[in-house]
Design a protein around this motif. Sequence first.
Motif, PDB file in Angstrom:
ATOM      1  N   LYS A   1      -3.077  -1.506  -8.059  1.00 43.86           N
ATOM      2  CA  LYS A   1      -2.034  -0.512  -7.848  1.00 43.86           C
ATOM      3  C   LYS A   1      -1.889  -0.241  -6.350  1.00 43.86           C
ATOM      4  O   LYS A   1      -2.877  -0.182  -5.628  1.00 43.86           O
ATOM      5  CB  LYS A   1      -2.382   0.792  -8.568  1.00 43.86           C
ATOM      6  CG  LYS A   1      -2.311   0.694 -10.075  1.00 43.86           C
ATOM      7  CD  LYS A   1      -2.673   2.003 -10.734  1.00 43.86           C
ATOM      8  CE  LYS A   1      -1.651   3.065 -10.373  1.00 43.86           C
ATOM      9  NZ  LYS A   1      -1.828   4.311 -11.151  1.00 43.86           N
ATOM     10  N   SER A   2      -0.655  -0.060  -5.893  1.00 43.61           N
ATOM     11  CA  SER A   2      -0.414   0.178  -4.468  1.00 43.61           C
ATOM     12  C   SER A   2      -1.066   1.469  -3.995  1.00 43.61           C
ATOM     13  O   SER A   2      -1.449   1.574  -2.822  1.00 43.61           O
ATOM     14  CB  SER A   2       1.086   0.193  -4.176  1.00 43.61           C
ATOM     15  OG  SER A   2       1.729   1.218  -4.909  1.00 43.61           O
ATOM     16  N   THR A   3      -1.246   2.436  -4.875  1.00 46.14           N
ATOM     17  CA  THR A   3      -1.897   3.692  -4.487  1.00 46.14           C
ATOM     18  C   THR A   3      -3.396   3.536  -4.300  1.00 46.14           C
ATOM     19  O   THR A   3      -4.051   4.449  -3.800  1.00 46.14           O
ATOM     20  CB  THR A   3      -1.627   4.780  -5.537  1.00 46.14           C
ATOM     21  OG1 THR A   3      -2.008   4.293  -6.827  1.00 46.14           O
ATOM     22  CG2 THR A   3      -0.170   5.204  -5.546  1.00 46.14           C
TER      23      THR A   3
ATOM     24  N   THR B   1     -13.796  -1.550  -8.130  1.00 47.08           N
ATOM     25  CA  THR B   1     -13.488  -0.886  -9.402  1.00 47.08           C
ATOM     26  C   THR B   1     -11.993  -0.678  -9.602  1.00 47.08           C
ATOM     27  O   THR B   1     -11.562  -0.310 -10.692  1.00 47.08           O
ATOM     28  CB  THR B   1     -14.199   0.480  -9.494  1.00 47.08           C
ATOM     29  OG1 THR B   1     -13.870   1.249  -8.324  1.00 47.08           O
ATOM     30  CG2 THR B   1     -15.704   0.302  -9.597  1.00 47.08           C
ATOM     31  N   GLU B   2     -11.191  -0.916  -8.569  1.00 46.48           N
ATOM     32  CA  GLU B   2      -9.740  -0.747  -8.656  1.00 46.48           C
ATOM     33  C   GLU B   2      -9.003  -2.073  -8.818  1.00 46.48           C
ATOM     34  O   GLU B   2      -7.786  -2.121  -8.737  1.00 46.48           O
ATOM     35  CB  GLU B   2      -9.221   0.004  -7.428  1.00 46.48           C
ATOM     36  CG  GLU B   2      -9.825   1.384  -7.262  1.00 46.48           C
ATOM     37  CD  GLU B   2      -9.609   2.297  -8.465  1.00 46.48           C
ATOM     38  OE1 GLU B   2      -8.618   2.109  -9.205  1.00 46.48           O
ATOM     39  OE2 GLU B   2     -10.440   3.197  -8.681  1.00 46.48           O
ATOM     40  N   VAL B   3      -9.743  -3.153  -9.038  1.00 45.99           N
ATOM     41  CA  VAL B   3      -9.145  -4.469  -9.256  1.00 45.99           C
ATOM     42  C   VAL B   3      -9.241  -4.798 -10.741  1.00 45.99           C
ATOM     43  O   VAL B   3     -10.342  -4.916 -11.287  1.00 45.99           O
ATOM     44  CB  VAL B   3      -9.853  -5.564  -8.422  1.00 45.99           C
ATOM     45  CG1 VAL B   3      -9.236  -6.932  -8.693  1.00 45.99           C
ATOM     46  CG2 VAL B   3      -9.796  -5.223  -6.930  1.00 45.99           C
ATOM     47  N   ALA B   4      -8.087  -4.915 -11.392  1.00 50.76           N
ATOM     48  CA  ALA B   4      -8.035  -5.326 -12.797  1.00 50.76           C
ATOM     49  C   ALA B   4      -7.713  -6.818 -12.842  1.00 50.76           C
ATOM     50  O   ALA B   4      -7.156  -7.372 -11.883  1.00 50.76           O
ATOM     51  CB  ALA B   4      -6.971  -4.529 -13.544  1.00 50.76           C
ATOM     52  N   LEU B   5      -8.075  -7.467 -13.944  1.00 51.83           N
ATOM     53  CA  LEU B   5      -7.831  -8.904 -14.079  1.00 51.83           C
ATOM     54  C   LEU B   5      -7.035  -9.203 -15.338  1.00 51.83           C
ATOM     55  O   LEU B   5      -7.249  -8.571 -16.372  1.00 51.83           O
ATOM     56  CB  LEU B   5      -9.164  -9.660 -14.124  1.00 51.83           C
ATOM     57  CG  LEU B   5     -10.054  -9.520 -12.898  1.00 51.83           C
ATOM     58  CD1 LEU B   5     -11.397 -10.211 -13.132  1.00 51.83           C
ATOM     59  CD2 LEU B   5      -9.373 -10.074 -11.655  1.00 51.83           C
ATOM     60  N   ALA B   6      -6.134 -10.163 -15.217  1.00 54.22           N
ATOM     61  CA  ALA B   6      -5.356 -10.637 -16.362  1.00 54.22           C
ATOM     62  C   ALA B   6      -5.501 -12.147 -16.440  1.00 54.22           C
ATOM     63  O   ALA B   6      -5.549 -12.829 -15.415  1.00 54.22           O
ATOM     64  CB  ALA B   6      -3.888 -10.262 -16.210  1.00 54.22           C
ATOM     65  N   THR B   7      -5.566 -12.669 -17.671  1.00 54.38           N
ATOM     66  CA  THR B   7      -5.687 -14.122 -17.844  1.00 54.38           C
ATOM     67  C   THR B   7      -4.396 -14.763 -18.323  1.00 54.38           C
ATOM     68  O   THR B   7      -4.324 -15.977 -18.429  1.00 54.38           O
ATOM     69  CB  THR B   7      -6.805 -14.458 -18.854  1.00 54.38           C
ATOM     70  OG1 THR B   7      -6.531 -13.778 -20.075  1.00 54.38           O
ATOM     71  CG2 THR B   7      -8.169 -14.043 -18.319  1.00 54.38           C
ATOM     72  N   GLY B   8      -3.386 -13.949 -18.594  1.00 55.10           N
ATOM     73  CA  GLY B   8      -2.113 -14.476 -19.059  1.00 55.10           C
ATOM     74  C   GLY B   8      -0.971 -13.914 -18.244  1.00 55.10           C
ATOM     75  O   GLY B   8      -1.190 -13.189 -17.261  1.00 55.10           O
TER      76      GLY B   8
ATOM     77  N   ALA C   1       0.849  -1.178   0.000  1.00 53.49           N
ATOM     78  CA  ALA C   1       0.000   0.000   0.000  1.00 53.49           C
ATOM     79  C   ALA C   1       0.888   1.233   0.000  1.00 53.49           C
ATOM     80  O   ALA C   1       1.885   1.277   0.725  1.00 53.49           O
ATOM     81  CB  ALA C   1      -0.900   0.015   1.237  1.00 53.49           C
ATOM     82  N   ALA C   2       0.555   2.211  -0.814  1.00 46.73           N
ATOM     83  CA  ALA C   2       1.251   3.497  -0.805  1.00 46.73           C
ATOM     84  C   ALA C   2       0.284   4.504  -0.193  1.00 46.73           C
ATOM     85  O   ALA C   2      -0.741   4.833  -0.797  1.00 46.73           O
ATOM     86  CB  ALA C   2       1.653   3.906  -2.216  1.00 46.73           C
ATOM     87  N   ILE C   3       0.589   4.941   1.023  1.00 46.24           N
ATOM     88  CA  ILE C   3      -0.297   5.845   1.751  1.00 46.24           C
ATOM     89  C   ILE C   3       0.518   7.027   2.270  1.00 46.24           C
ATOM     90  O   ILE C   3       1.748   7.001   2.250  1.00 46.24           O
ATOM     91  CB  ILE C   3      -1.025   5.125   2.903  1.00 46.24           C
ATOM     92  CG1 ILE C   3      -0.041   4.602   3.952  1.00 46.24           C
ATOM     93  CG2 ILE C   3      -1.878   3.983   2.363  1.00 46.24           C
ATOM     94  CD1 ILE C   3      -0.695   4.005   5.187  1.00 46.24           C
ATOM     95  N   THR C   4      -0.167   8.042   2.773  1.00 44.36           N
ATOM     96  CA  THR C   4       0.559   9.201   3.277  1.00 44.36           C
ATOM     97  C   THR C   4       1.314   8.844   4.553  1.00 44.36           C
ATOM     98  O   THR C   4       0.899   7.969   5.324  1.00 44.36           O
ATOM     99  CB  THR C   4      -0.387  10.382   3.575  1.00 44.36           C
ATOM    100  OG1 THR C   4      -1.266  10.020   4.641  1.00 44.36           O
ATOM    101  CG2 THR C   4      -1.165  10.797   2.326  1.00 44.36           C
ATOM    102  N   LEU C   5       2.409   9.549   4.763  1.00 48.34           N
ATOM    103  CA  LEU C   5       3.185   9.367   5.979  1.00 48.34           C
ATOM    104  C   LEU C   5       2.341   9.751   7.196  1.00 48.34           C
ATOM    105  O   LEU C   5       2.425   9.117   8.251  1.00 48.34           O
ATOM    106  CB  LEU C   5       4.458  10.217   5.907  1.00 48.34           C
ATOM    107  CG  LEU C   5       5.518   9.969   6.964  1.00 48.34           C
ATOM    108  CD1 LEU C   5       5.930   8.506   6.990  1.00 48.34           C
ATOM    109  CD2 LEU C   5       6.714  10.860   6.711  1.00 48.34           C
TER     110      LEU C   5
END
Length: 139
Positions: free
Chosen positions: A130-132, A62-69, A37-41
């Motif tokens: 993404k970590s953000t 909505t922030e989860v993308a999927l890849a099949t390969g 996770a990239a969060i504020t200090l």
Amino acid sequence: MSLSIRNQLPGTVTAVTPGEVMATVKIRLAGGQDLTAAITLEAVEELRLTTGAAVHALVKSTEVALATGPVAGLSIRNRLPGTVRDVATGGAMATVKVAVDGAVLTAAITRDSATDLGLSAGSAVTALIKSTEVSLASV
């Protein structure tokens, strides 16, 4: 407090790397996978995040993308292999439930993407986050 965020993954902080304004926080999820996770200090300090702290990683569907390969040459840090449990399609969007070690993630993707990827129960996928886009809640 109840949240509308569907993906609430329990874990333990394994490392905190502070920067001037932001920090990266590495978390070991209950299933053994690592998540960043990239969060504020400021958030790190307010939540008192240190190695060993119990947290929940929160990720909107909505922030989860999927890849099949295979996934290569991509800056997205969080890549969780899993298996599709269910695909529910609507007119424009699809909700995909993905079983990963120790948890189930929900991804909201377009119906066209679900069709193009050929997603169905049993399909092997990699969830990309993404970590953000990972928020943390202390337990």
